[in-house]
Design an enzyme around this catalytic site. Structure first.
Site, PDB file in Angstrom:
ATOM      1  N   SER A 218      -2.349   6.582   6.637  1.00 27.49           N
ATOM      2  CA  SER A 218      -1.253   7.264   6.644  1.00 27.49           C
ATOM      3  C   SER A 218      -0.756   7.069   5.297  1.00 27.49           C
ATOM      4  CB  SER A 218      -0.105   6.619   7.913  1.00 27.49           C
ATOM      5  OG  SER A 218       0.947   7.239   7.540  1.00 27.49           O
TER       6      SER A 218
ATOM      7  N   TYR B 119       4.206   0.072  12.016  1.00 28.08           N
ATOM      8  CA  TYR B 119       3.160   0.977  11.873  1.00 28.08           C
ATOM      9  C   TYR B 119       2.805   1.254  10.347  1.00 28.08           C
ATOM     10  CZ  TYR B 119       1.265   5.790  11.493  1.00 28.08           C
ATOM     11  OH  TYR B 119       0.283   7.003  11.157  1.00 28.08           O
TER      12      TYR B 119
END
Ligand code: NDP
Length: 256
Positions: free
Chosen positions: A153, A166
């Site tokens: 990501s 995350y």
């Protein structure tokens, strides 16, 4: 978006394991690779959803998929070893491993981040890819042209406030990718990279940006030319790289 048309059935006789294959980008990846001949091992935590994907693959190319329900939040290293032994019996080698499953978790300042949620996120987003890679490396080494892809990501490359566990988990994944890529480059032919898909119209994106109009984000199908390239012979020169699907340009990497 990058465009690439792979040869028909270029994945014939190749076996690829995808985690988080029950939904979102993982599901689209599984269906797409099945259309090009791959045998697929589908991991996910929800048996019913996996069976749905299995049925769709059966309709495309019968006998090509197996499912292994497994909740990474609760799985022990023994479970991963059992999985690897049972796969060994049916698939002599593994040609691809896509670490796609992930949890988004809380988006809150580190100061207030719930510890238990942090632990669960690390278990699913970091420990599971580590355990799986560890137990599957022998099978990957038996392939003469294996590929490992860690789905990352943008927040795994540049920290962002409130993306908490995350973001940290994706940084860890990048570290795992780089370390492993450096370790295997002289001893095996395995090619290992990370890929940031960029904003993609899935349940995770909806959870992260509830006020966003989903139609402004590309569907997972639009990413598939990048996946095809990375799993094709043409992509065999890319190794140890942190890639972005949105501005993917294979000419940046020198072909060997
Ligand atoms: P989804 O939430 O749509 O799908 C995630 C998948 O992971 C599902 O199959 C889910 O299973 C599975 N999964 C979640 N928790 C577990 C668990 N405990 N054990 C096993 N499997 C689990 O996410 P996306 O498709 O959007 O994301 C795919 C990857 O792409 C992720 O790594 C994500 O971080 C990354 N990414 C996505 C972006 C986006 O905009 N969509 C942007 C950048 C990165 P279930 O079906 O049961 O929920």
């Amino acid at each position: 978006m990058f465009t690439f048309t792979p040869a028909e059935n270029y994945l014939d006789n190749k076996t690829i394991l995808i985690t988080g294959a029950s939904d979102g980008i993982g599901k689209t990846t599984a269906l797409t690779l099945a259309r090009f001949g791959a045998n697929l091992i589908l991991l996910g935590r929800d048996q019913e959803k996996l069976e749905g994907v299995y049925d769709e693959i059966e309709a495309i190319s019968p006998g090509k998929a197996v499912i292994h329900p497994m909740d990474f939040a609760n799985a022990s290293f023994e479970d991963y070893k059992t999985l690897a032994s049972s796969l060994d019996e049916h698939f002599p080698q593994l040609d691809g491993l896509i670490h796609n499953a992930a949890l988004l978790g809380a988006r809150t300042p580190i100061e207030f981040y719930p510890e238990q949620e942090w632990d669960r996120l690390m278990q699913v987003n970091v420990n599971a890819p580590f355990y799986l890679t560890k137990v599957l490396l022998p099978a990957l080494t038996r392939s003469d042209d294996a590929r490992v892809l860690f789905i990352s990501s943008s927040v795994g490359r540049q920290g962002r406030a409130h993306w908490g566990g995350y973001a940290v988990s994706k940084f860890a994944l990048e570290g795992l990718m780089q370390t492993l890529a450096d370790e295997v480059c002289n001893t095996t032919s395995i090619k290992i990279n990370s890929l940031n898909p960029g904003g993609t119209r899935t349940a995770m994106r909806r959870a992260a940006y509830p006020a966003e109009d989903p139609s402004t984000q590309p569907a997972a199908d639009e990413l598939m030319p990048v996946y095809h390239y990375l799993f094709s012979a043409q992509g065999g020169h890319i190794h140890g790289q942190a890639l972005n699907a949105r501005d993917f340009d294979p000419s940046e990497f020198q072909a060997k």
